[in-house]
Design a protein around this motif. Structure first.
Motif, PDB file in Angstrom:
ATOM      1  N   VAL A 167      84.426  30.147  46.158  1.00 15.84           N
ATOM      2  CA  VAL A 167      84.809  28.822  45.705  1.00 15.84           C
ATOM      3  C   VAL A 167      86.247  28.556  46.153  1.00 15.84           C
ATOM      4  O   VAL A 167      87.082  29.458  46.172  1.00 15.84           O
ATOM      5  CB  VAL A 167      84.654  28.684  44.168  1.00 15.84           C
ATOM      6  CG1 VAL A 167      85.544  29.657  43.415  1.00 15.84           C
ATOM      7  CG2 VAL A 167      84.902  27.259  43.711  1.00 15.84           C
ATOM      8  N   LEU A 168      86.525  27.303  46.526  1.00 14.36           N
ATOM      9  CA  LEU A 168      87.854  26.920  46.978  1.00 14.36           C
ATOM     10  C   LEU A 168      88.749  26.630  45.777  1.00 14.36           C
ATOM     11  O   LEU A 168      88.399  25.834  44.909  1.00 14.36           O
ATOM     12  CB  LEU A 168      87.770  25.690  47.882  1.00 14.36           C
ATOM     13  CG  LEU A 168      89.056  25.304  48.607  1.00 14.36           C
ATOM     14  CD1 LEU A 168      89.478  26.397  49.598  1.00 14.36           C
ATOM     15  CD2 LEU A 168      88.880  23.973  49.325  1.00 14.36           C
ATOM     16  N   ILE A 169      89.911  27.280  45.759  1.00 11.54           N
ATOM     17  CA  ILE A 169      90.907  27.116  44.700  1.00 11.54           C
ATOM     18  C   ILE A 169      92.181  26.549  45.323  1.00 11.54           C
ATOM     19  O   ILE A 169      92.573  26.947  46.420  1.00 11.54           O
ATOM     20  CB  ILE A 169      91.230  28.481  44.029  1.00 11.54           C
ATOM     21  CG1 ILE A 169      89.979  29.113  43.434  1.00 11.54           C
ATOM     22  CG2 ILE A 169      92.336  28.338  42.978  1.00 11.54           C
ATOM     23  CD1 ILE A 169      89.352  28.331  42.303  1.00 11.54           C
ATOM     24  N   SER A 170      92.825  25.646  44.621  1.00 11.39           N
ATOM     25  CA  SER A 170      94.099  25.081  45.051  1.00 11.39           C
ATOM     26  C   SER A 170      95.218  25.679  44.208  1.00 11.39           C
ATOM     27  O   SER A 170      95.188  25.595  42.976  1.00 11.39           O
ATOM     28  CB  SER A 170      94.087  23.559  44.866  1.00 11.39           C
ATOM     29  OG  SER A 170      95.349  23.010  45.164  1.00 11.39           O
ATOM     30  N   ASP A 171      96.177  26.319  44.874  1.00 10.95           N
ATOM     31  CA  ASP A 171      97.389  26.807  44.209  1.00 10.95           C
ATOM     32  C   ASP A 171      98.489  25.805  44.514  1.00 10.95           C
ATOM     33  O   ASP A 171      98.717  25.453  45.671  1.00 10.95           O
ATOM     34  CB  ASP A 171      97.794  28.185  44.741  1.00 10.95           C
ATOM     35  CG  ASP A 171      96.820  29.275  44.348  1.00 10.95           C
ATOM     36  OD1 ASP A 171      96.357  29.261  43.194  1.00 10.95           O
ATOM     37  OD2 ASP A 171      96.544  30.147  45.184  1.00 10.95           O
TER      38      ASP A 171
ATOM     39  N   ILE B 115      82.735  33.742  43.740  1.00 10.32           N
ATOM     40  CA  ILE B 115      82.320  33.148  42.470  1.00 10.32           C
ATOM     41  C   ILE B 115      82.033  34.231  41.437  1.00 10.32           C
ATOM     42  O   ILE B 115      82.089  33.983  40.242  1.00 10.32           O
ATOM     43  CB  ILE B 115      81.111  32.201  42.617  1.00 10.32           C
ATOM     44  CG1 ILE B 115      79.869  32.946  43.085  1.00 10.32           C
ATOM     45  CG2 ILE B 115      81.436  31.039  43.515  1.00 10.32           C
ATOM     46  CD1 ILE B 115      78.604  32.112  43.027  1.00 10.32           C
ATOM     47  N   HIS B 116      81.753  35.442  41.893  1.00 10.29           N
ATOM     48  CA  HIS B 116      81.454  36.548  40.980  1.00 10.29           C
ATOM     49  C   HIS B 116      82.720  37.214  40.454  1.00 10.29           C
ATOM     50  O   HIS B 116      82.657  37.969  39.492  1.00 10.29           O
ATOM     51  CB  HIS B 116      80.566  37.571  41.677  1.00 10.29           C
ATOM     52  CG  HIS B 116      79.319  36.961  42.239  1.00 10.29           C
ATOM     53  ND1 HIS B 116      78.310  36.444  41.459  1.00 10.29           N
ATOM     54  CD2 HIS B 116      78.945  36.739  43.520  1.00 10.29           C
ATOM     55  CE1 HIS B 116      77.362  35.938  42.221  1.00 10.29           C
ATOM     56  NE2 HIS B 116      77.722  36.107  43.484  1.00 10.29           N
ATOM     57  N   GLN B 117      83.850  36.938  41.092  1.00 12.84           N
ATOM     58  CA  GLN B 117      85.111  37.556  40.678  1.00 12.84           C
ATOM     59  C   GLN B 117      86.096  36.567  40.068  1.00 12.84           C
ATOM     60  O   GLN B 117      87.148  36.975  39.594  1.00 12.84           O
ATOM     61  CB  GLN B 117      85.766  38.252  41.872  1.00 12.84           C
ATOM     62  CG  GLN B 117      84.947  39.417  42.375  1.00 12.84           C
ATOM     63  CD  GLN B 117      85.557  40.059  43.614  1.00 12.84           C
ATOM     64  OE1 GLN B 117      86.390  39.474  44.294  1.00 12.84           O
ATOM     65  NE2 GLN B 117      85.127  41.268  43.904  1.00 12.84           N
ATOM     66  N   LEU B 118      85.755  35.287  40.086  1.00 12.31           N
ATOM     67  CA  LEU B 118      86.677  34.291  39.527  1.00 12.31           C
ATOM     68  C   LEU B 118      86.633  34.336  38.008  1.00 12.31           C
ATOM     69  O   LEU B 118      85.687  33.859  37.380  1.00 12.31           O
ATOM     70  CB  LEU B 118      86.340  32.881  40.023  1.00 12.31           C
ATOM     71  CG  LEU B 118      87.214  31.753  39.457  1.00 12.31           C
ATOM     72  CD1 LEU B 118      88.691  31.991  39.753  1.00 12.31           C
ATOM     73  CD2 LEU B 118      86.785  30.416  40.002  1.00 12.31           C
ATOM     74  N   ASP B 119      87.647  34.946  37.446  1.00 15.91           N
ATOM     75  CA  ASP B 119      87.815  34.979  35.993  1.00 15.91           C
ATOM     76  C   ASP B 119      88.349  33.607  35.583  1.00 15.91           C
ATOM     77  O   ASP B 119      89.289  33.097  36.205  1.00 15.91           O
ATOM     78  CB  ASP B 119      88.827  36.077  35.633  1.00 15.91           C
ATOM     79  CG  ASP B 119      89.062  36.213  34.155  1.00 15.91           C
ATOM     80  OD1 ASP B 119      88.927  35.224  33.400  1.00 15.91           O
ATOM     81  OD2 ASP B 119      89.393  37.328  33.739  1.00 15.91           O
ATOM     82  N   PRO B 120      87.773  32.982  34.561  1.00 20.98           N
ATOM     83  CA  PRO B 120      88.271  31.663  34.150  1.00 20.98           C
ATOM     84  C   PRO B 120      89.786  31.640  33.890  1.00 20.98           C
ATOM     85  O   PRO B 120      90.432  30.621  34.101  1.00 20.98           O
ATOM     86  CB  PRO B 120      87.493  31.367  32.863  1.00 20.98           C
ATOM     87  CG  PRO B 120      86.245  32.161  32.991  1.00 20.98           C
ATOM     88  CD  PRO B 120      86.625  33.404  33.751  1.00 20.98           C
TER      89      PRO B 120
ATOM     90  N   TRP C 109      84.447  25.470  34.822  1.00 21.08           N
ATOM     91  CA  TRP C 109      83.936  26.648  35.527  1.00 21.08           C
ATOM     92  C   TRP C 109      82.816  27.301  34.725  1.00 21.08           C
ATOM     93  O   TRP C 109      81.795  27.706  35.277  1.00 21.08           O
ATOM     94  CB  TRP C 109      85.061  27.634  35.818  1.00 21.08           C
ATOM     95  CG  TRP C 109      84.600  28.831  36.587  1.00 21.08           C
ATOM     96  CD1 TRP C 109      84.603  30.126  36.177  1.00 21.08           C
ATOM     97  CD2 TRP C 109      84.030  28.843  37.911  1.00 21.08           C
ATOM     98  NE1 TRP C 109      84.092  30.947  37.153  1.00 21.08           N
ATOM     99  CE2 TRP C 109      83.730  30.180  38.232  1.00 21.08           C
ATOM    100  CE3 TRP C 109      83.750  27.852  38.845  1.00 21.08           C
ATOM    101  CZ2 TRP C 109      83.158  30.548  39.446  1.00 21.08           C
ATOM    102  CZ3 TRP C 109      83.180  28.216  40.060  1.00 21.08           C
ATOM    103  CH2 TRP C 109      82.891  29.548  40.339  1.00 21.08           C
ATOM    104  N   GLN C 110      82.986  27.396  33.414  1.00 13.60           N
ATOM    105  CA  GLN C 110      81.934  27.957  32.568  1.00 13.60           C
ATOM    106  C   GLN C 110      80.671  27.088  32.633  1.00 13.60           C
ATOM    107  O   GLN C 110      79.556  27.594  32.665  1.00 13.60           O
ATOM    108  CB  GLN C 110      82.424  28.101  31.118  1.00 13.60           C
ATOM    109  CG  GLN C 110      83.527  29.115  30.936  1.00 13.60           C
ATOM    110  CD  GLN C 110      83.097  30.543  31.204  1.00 13.60           C
ATOM    111  OE1 GLN C 110      81.925  30.851  31.278  1.00 13.60           O
ATOM    112  NE2 GLN C 110      84.058  31.432  31.369  1.00 13.60           N
ATOM    113  N   ALA C 111      80.862  25.770  32.661  1.00 16.67           N
ATOM    114  CA  ALA C 111      79.720  24.851  32.777  1.00 16.67           C
ATOM    115  C   ALA C 111      79.016  25.054  34.124  1.00 16.67           C
ATOM    116  O   ALA C 111      77.778  25.057  34.191  1.00 16.67           O
ATOM    117  CB  ALA C 111      80.170  23.401  32.630  1.00 16.67           C
TER     118      ALA C 111
END
Length: 148
Positions: free
Chosen positions: A19-23, A122-127, A139-141
């Motif tokens: 998943v793409l994340i913006s920092d 997506i399996h490692q992205l901790d909320p 993210w949980q949804a």
């Protein structure tokens, strides 16, 4: 004066199940979130999301499905407005044209505002990786939509 701050975000996956994340760094604060941002007056949600992806990544996206809309009071981290976030699953056949970092906050300068993107499994992205509560809830949804 009380006001609403409507935000729209996209969850973009690649073929590696990342998943793409913006920092970002703005107002002296560093934060990680999904790509997207504030809706402009006179703009629809999907139009605003497509504009945000074009501005940030020079990427055309298609909306696949609605994931979540904020359903509780959340105060903005930046002002006294009430934030309403709308999240969509998006896809693109295009190529990202933005800086992709190797680690969180991998900025190429100390200027503000600053933004860099990264892919996370997506399996490692901790909320808790996501700075804002509304992103963690969305993210949980999203994860709930993936369960059989």
């Amino acid at each position: 004066m009380n006001r609403f701050n409507v935000r729209v975000y996209g969850i973009l996956l690649n073929d590696k199940q990342e998943v793409l994340i913006s920092d970002e760094r703005e107002y002296g604060i560093e934060f990680s979130k999904f790509p997207g941002g504030g809706l402009e007056f006179g703009e629809g949600l999907i139009e605003g999301l497509q504009r945000e992806f074009m501005e940030e990544c020079q990427l055309e996206v298609d909306v696949i499905q609605h994931i979540h809309t904020t359903d509780r009071y959340l105060k903005s981290a930046f002002d006294d407005s009430q934030v309403i976030g709308v999240y969509y699953l998006v896809r693109s056949d295009g190529r990202l044209n933005c800086r992709i970092g190797k680690h969180p906050f991998d900025f190429d300068s100390d200027t503000e505002p600053n933004q860099v993107f990264r892919w996370m499994s997506i399996h490692q992205l901790d909320p808790e990786t996501l700075t804002f509560e509304m992103d963690r809830i969305a993210w949980q949804a999203f994860l709930a939509t993936m369960r059989p």
